[in-house]
Design an enzyme around this catalytic site. Structure first.
Site, PDB file in Angstrom:
ATOM      1  N   ARG A  87       0.867  -1.180   0.000  1.00  0.00           N
ATOM      2  CA  ARG A  87       0.000   0.000   0.000  1.00  0.00           C
ATOM      3  C   ARG A  87       0.899   1.224   0.000  1.00  0.00           C
ATOM      4  O   ARG A  87       1.919   1.266   0.699  1.00  0.00           O
ATOM      5  CB  ARG A  87      -0.924   0.030   1.230  1.00  0.00           C
ATOM      6  CG  ARG A  87      -2.107  -0.926   1.179  1.00  0.00           C
ATOM      7  CD  ARG A  87      -3.127  -0.553   0.095  1.00  0.00           C
ATOM      8  NE  ARG A  87      -4.269  -1.466   0.062  1.00  0.00           N
ATOM      9  CZ  ARG A  87      -4.365  -2.548  -0.697  1.00  0.00           C
ATOM     10  NH1 ARG A  87      -3.365  -2.876  -1.501  1.00  0.00           N
ATOM     11  NH2 ARG A  87      -5.451  -3.297  -0.673  1.00  0.00           N
ATOM     12  N   ASP A 121       4.336  -0.227  -7.016  1.00  0.00           N
ATOM     13  CA  ASP A 121       3.064  -0.552  -7.668  1.00  0.00           C
ATOM     14  C   ASP A 121       1.921   0.214  -7.017  1.00  0.00           C
ATOM     15  O   ASP A 121       0.779   0.133  -7.477  1.00  0.00           O
ATOM     16  CB  ASP A 121       2.794  -2.061  -7.565  1.00  0.00           C
ATOM     17  CG  ASP A 121       1.561  -2.484  -8.349  1.00  0.00           C
ATOM     18  OD1 ASP A 121       1.442  -2.063  -9.527  1.00  0.00           O
ATOM     19  OD2 ASP A 121       0.701  -3.198  -7.792  1.00  0.00           O
ATOM     20  N   GLU A 172      -2.855   7.458  -4.743  1.00  0.00           N
ATOM     21  CA  GLU A 172      -3.190   6.858  -6.034  1.00  0.00           C
ATOM     22  C   GLU A 172      -4.665   6.948  -6.394  1.00  0.00           C
ATOM     23  O   GLU A 172      -5.039   6.808  -7.557  1.00  0.00           O
ATOM     24  CB  GLU A 172      -2.757   5.385  -6.060  1.00  0.00           C
ATOM     25  CG  GLU A 172      -3.591   4.478  -5.156  1.00  0.00           C
ATOM     26  CD  GLU A 172      -3.150   3.020  -5.200  1.00  0.00           C
ATOM     27  OE1 GLU A 172      -1.948   2.767  -5.039  1.00  0.00           O
ATOM     28  OE2 GLU A 172      -4.016   2.153  -5.399  1.00  0.00           O
ATOM     29  N   HIS A 231      -0.831  -0.067  -9.704  1.00  0.00           N
ATOM     30  CA  HIS A 231      -1.531  -1.036  -8.833  1.00  0.00           C
ATOM     31  C   HIS A 231      -2.024  -2.240  -9.654  1.00  0.00           C
ATOM     32  O   HIS A 231      -3.217  -2.552  -9.679  1.00  0.00           O
ATOM     33  CB  HIS A 231      -2.694  -0.352  -8.100  1.00  0.00           C
ATOM     34  CG  HIS A 231      -3.065  -1.045  -6.819  1.00  0.00           C
ATOM     35  ND1 HIS A 231      -3.389  -0.372  -5.667  1.00  0.00           N
ATOM     36  CD2 HIS A 231      -3.155  -2.362  -6.499  1.00  0.00           C
ATOM     37  CE1 HIS A 231      -3.668  -1.227  -4.701  1.00  0.00           C
ATOM     38  NE2 HIS A 231      -3.531  -2.447  -5.187  1.00  0.00           N
TER      39      HIS A 231
END
Ligand code: NAD
Length: 357
Positions: free
Chosen positions: A258, A282, A287, A319
């Protein structure tokens, strides 16, 4: 059915069997691949549920879309904070089923207060995420993102593309649960020294020879650090300026967990000074307003994110670590099972807040 505008809605066509109790579900934040896999899983189960898909994220403005629905299905960037949950409950929602393992976006206390049941997908392919973490590691170490661009332009020079052997290095795994353990197993195959930091050691990691150490020791000794803890108050900005300063110069940091595990502004400073060698991300703390959408014709207004994108030794993906055929199918099947179990009053391993009496 397709309703135009930002709140476009499509309704799945389902055959309802009269002997199965059905749930009407509003599925937020859906893309074509979500609709396909959820409809397929629903069909495989005998089409017990009526799935209504919306593209919009759940937030205070869109919570009213769920009025009259007993259940909603959410993804990682839907906002399930207290006011939103209160609005959902006011509209008649009784179940929130998450299409994710992480549940940091849901205020569980508020959900319990509102009488909402919360379920998630506790288990789906840990290989999807662990393998992706390895992919990021290999890409930033061997500069694959730069090599790809160079060769497409006819530039076959190797300057600047040098990496190192992973073999023989020390790899620190922060959070050795399902995903961290698979990551450790893959890394073991490279012939590394494994360090772990977790509240509870994982037997499989111990069997691989992982040495559990303090966070400070892991930060100080690791050549590569990969993050696999959930986002909790105790892990928020776990990687901050202080933690970064404790890392070895040239460390490679990978985050597929996260975004808010890492203080991005502190990371930028550590990259600018050359202390951090390379980064594969990622996930990103902010985000929510960025990922899962095509924004290629828009201006990025998040200056922290924009600065991160400028470093040649930083590779950011949107993600996508979970995004494999197997994981999507498992997430969809578990979501349909959660709906059926909730409706039947059955408890399963995915329950975070149980059904109130
Ligand atoms: P898990 O629950 O199996 O493992 C998490 C581990 O973290 C556990 O061993 C736990 O003891 C440890 N942990 C918890 N708090 C800690 C702390 N304060 N310090 C150290 N260790 C701590 O979870 P998992 O299935 O391995 O998933 C890990 C995370 O990966 C999820 O919470 C989610 O945020 C993230 N994830 C990301 C994606 C993606 O697509 N990028 C997909 C799935 C999961």
């Amino acid at each position: 059915m397709l309703v135009s505008g930002a709140l476009a809605v499509t309704t799945s066509v389902v055959l309802m069997r009269s002997n199965i109790r059905t749930m009407d579900v509003l599925v937020y934040d859906t893309k074509k691949y979500d609709r396909e896999t959820l409809n397929a899983a629903n069909a495989d189960a005998g089409a017990p549920h009526k799935l209504v898909f919306v593209e919009s994220l759940l937030n205070e403005r869109t919570a009213s879309l769920a009025d009259g629905f007993p259940a909603v299905s959410l993804f990682v960037n839907d906002d399930a904070s207290a006011p939103v949950l209160e609005r959902l409950a006011h509209g008649g929602v009784r179940l929130i089923t998450l299409r994710s393992t992480g549940f940091n976006n849901v205020d569980l206390d508020a959900a319990a207060r509102c009488g909402l049941t919360v379920m998630r997908v506790a288990n789906y392919s840990p290989y999807a995420v662990a393998e992706f973490a390895v992919a990021l590691l290999l890409a930033v170490n061997r500069k694959l993102h730069r090599a790809y661009n160079r060769t497409r332009e006819g530039n076959f020079a190797l300057d600047g593309l040098q990496g190192y052997d992973i073999h023989g290095k020390t790899v620190g795994v922060i959070g050795t649960g399902r995903i961290g353990a698979v990551f450790a197993r893959i890394m073991h195959g490279f012939g590394v020294t494994l360090l772990g930091y977790d509240l509870t050691p994982h037997p499989e990691c111990l069997a691989l020879g992982m040495r559990y150490v303090s966070l400070d020791a892991l930060l100080a000794e690791s050549d590569v650090i990969s993050l696999h803890t959930p986002l909790l108050p105790s892990t928020y900005h776990l990687i901050n300026a202080e933690a970064l300063a404790k890392m070895k110069r040239g460390v490679i940091l990978i985050n597929t967990s996260r975004g808010a595990l890492v203080d991005a502004e502190a990371l930028i400073e550590a990259l600018k000074s050359g202390h951090v060698g390379a980064v594969g991300l990622d996930v990103y703390e902010e985000e929510e307003g960025l990922f899962f959408r095509d924004r290629s014709d828009q201006i990025i207004t998040d200056d922290v994110f924009a600065r991160l994108m400028t470093f040649p030794n930083v590779l950011i993906t949107g993600h996508q670590a979970f995004f494999t055929h197997e994981a999507l199918a498992q997430i969809a099947a578990a979501t349909i099972r959660n709906l059926s179990d909730f409706e039947a009053g059955r408890r399963n391993e995915n329950v975070l807040i149980p059904r109130s009496a």
